[in-house]
Design a protein around this motif. Structure first.
Motif, short mmCIF file in Angstrom:
data_model
loop_
_atom_site.label_atom_id
_atom_site.label_comp_id
_atom_site.label_asym_id
_atom_site.label_seq_id
_atom_site.Cartn_x
_atom_site.Cartn_y
_atom_site.Cartn_z
N VAL A 72 0.88 -1.24 0.00
CA VAL A 72 -0.13 -0.17 -0.13
C VAL A 72 0.86 1.37 0.06
N ILE A 73 2.13 1.45 0.84
CA ILE A 73 2.65 2.37 1.06
C ILE A 73 3.51 2.75 -0.12
N GLN A 74 3.89 1.70 -1.16
CA GLN A 74 4.78 1.81 -2.58
C GLN A 74 3.78 2.35 -3.33
N GLU A 75 2.64 2.16 -3.19
CA GLU A 75 1.54 2.87 -4.23
C GLU A 75 1.28 4.14 -4.06
N VAL A 76 1.15 4.62 -2.73
CA VAL A 76 0.74 5.95 -2.30
C VAL A 76 2.15 6.81 -2.68
N MET A 77 3.36 6.15 -2.44
CA MET A 77 4.62 7.02 -2.73
C MET A 77 4.82 7.30 -3.95
N ARG A 78 4.15 6.44 -4.99
CA ARG A 78 4.12 6.83 -6.48
C ARG A 78 3.43 8.05 -6.88
N GLN A 79 2.31 8.25 -6.11
CA GLN A 79 1.62 9.54 -6.23
C GLN A 79 1.85 10.77 -5.47
N PHE A 80 2.22 10.43 -4.33
CA PHE A 80 2.26 11.59 -3.16
C PHE A 80 3.43 11.43 -2.66
N THR A 81 4.07 12.66 -1.77
CA THR A 81 5.18 12.82 -0.98
C THR A 81 4.53 12.03 0.27
N VAL A 82 5.36 11.14 0.80
CA VAL A 82 4.99 10.52 2.19
C VAL A 82 5.91 11.21 3.39
N LEU A 83 5.22 11.56 4.37
CA LEU A 83 5.95 12.14 5.55
C LEU A 83 5.54 11.15 6.50
N PRO A 84 6.80 10.20 7.01
CA PRO A 84 6.61 9.08 7.82
C PRO A 84 6.74 9.43 9.18
N PHE A 85 6.33 8.92 10.14
CA PHE A 85 6.35 9.00 11.45
C PHE A 85 6.95 7.96 12.16
N SER A 86 7.31 8.18 13.51
CA SER A 86 7.74 7.00 14.02
C SER A 86 6.79 5.73 14.46
N PHE A 87 7.34 4.51 14.44
CA PHE A 87 6.48 3.35 14.47
C PHE A 87 5.65 3.56 15.93
N GLY A 88 4.41 3.37 16.03
CA GLY A 88 3.94 3.51 17.22
C GLY A 88 3.35 5.00 17.30
N THR A 89 3.32 5.76 16.49
CA THR A 89 2.77 6.95 16.90
C THR A 89 1.27 7.10 16.47
N VAL A 90 0.58 7.18 17.63
CA VAL A 90 -1.01 6.71 17.58
C VAL A 90 -1.58 7.81 18.43
N ALA A 91 -2.70 8.15 17.73
CA ALA A 91 -3.69 9.51 18.28
C ALA A 91 -4.95 8.53 18.89
N ALA A 92 -5.61 9.02 19.98
CA ALA A 92 -6.46 8.53 20.52
C ALA A 92 -7.85 8.67 19.80
N ARG A 93 -7.76 10.07 19.35
CA ARG A 93 -9.08 10.73 18.61
C ARG A 93 -8.61 11.75 17.39
N GLU A 94 -9.55 11.77 16.56
CA GLU A 94 -9.40 12.64 15.34
C GLU A 94 -8.96 13.95 15.51
N GLU A 95 -9.58 14.61 16.85
CA GLU A 95 -9.15 15.77 17.07
C GLU A 95 -7.69 15.81 17.48
N GLU A 96 -7.22 15.00 17.96
CA GLU A 96 -5.71 14.98 18.38
C GLU A 96 -4.87 15.19 17.05
N VAL A 97 -5.62 14.61 16.21
CA VAL A 97 -4.52 14.59 14.70
C VAL A 97 -4.76 15.99 14.13
N ARG A 98 -5.80 16.46 14.22
CA ARG A 98 -6.08 17.80 13.71
C ARG A 98 -5.41 19.03 14.33
#
Length: 186
Positions: A1-27
């Motif tokens: 999946v990530i390979q296909e996304v990388m073909r079309q977009f610039t990917v900004l990776p985060f550290s493994f295990g970066t998780v948000a509890a709620r959508e509002e935290e991401v925003r």
């Protein structure tokens, strides 16, 4: 999946295990780090990370080369061999340290030689070595389309080193080694 996304977009990776509890935290995080994310995305645009690990094909080869190159180590080894086993312990430790230092110097010199050839083609991050057989472990940030020239240079160096080394190339992958994003959720 990530390979296909990388073909079309610039990917900004985060550290493994970066998780948000709620959508509002991401925003909130996207708002707080907006400028940093945009700068990183601009830097990484149309680029991908490739990993290069260089190993000695024969794991004994660097030690054989050290013995061939270092008369002091050969003489010391031969002198130790003539001693009774009960008296060898300290000398074995000392010669082990000498060989380890020689191996590190050899690894550094050869890695520098390889990196000098590859650096004009890509941004580089040198990573830790995790086994004696490994000579170099590095990540390269290549412009898309630069892979063929990079692979060609690796093949050329393989010939120059007479097949003594094994060049392992991985990628493309997200540029984990080139993103420094200290993200916090507070």
């Amino acid at each position: 999946v990530i390979q296909e996304v990388m073909r079309q977009f610039t990917v900004l990776p985060f550290s493994f295990g970066t998780v948000a509890a709620r959508e509002e935290e991401v925003r909130e995080m996207l708002t707080r780090y907006r400028d940093e994310f945009l700068a990183q995305l601009q830097h990484l645009d149309a680029k991908a990370e490739f990993g290069v690990k260089v190993l000695w094909r024969d794991k004994e080869l660097p030690f054989k080369e050290i013995l061939a190159e270092r008369e002091d180590i050969r003489r010391y080894r031969d002198a130790i061999a003539r001693q009774p086993p009960a008296l060898r312990q300290q000398d074995l430790i000392q010669i082990g340290e000498m060989v380890q230092k020689a191996l590190e110097a050899k690894r550094e010199a050869m890695s520098r030689r390889i990196l000098e050839r590859l650096q004009p083609l890509a941004e580089v991050r040198v990573n830790a070595i995790y086994m004696d057989q490994m000579l170099m472990n590095a990540a390269f940030l290549l412009d898309r389309g630069g892979e063929l020239a990079f692979e060609g240079l690796l093949r050329e160096m393989d010939r120059e080193f007479d097949g003594r080394l094994l060049f392992r190339l991985t990628g493309p992958s997200p540029p984990f080694n080139f993103v420094q994003m200290p993200v916090t959720w507070q």
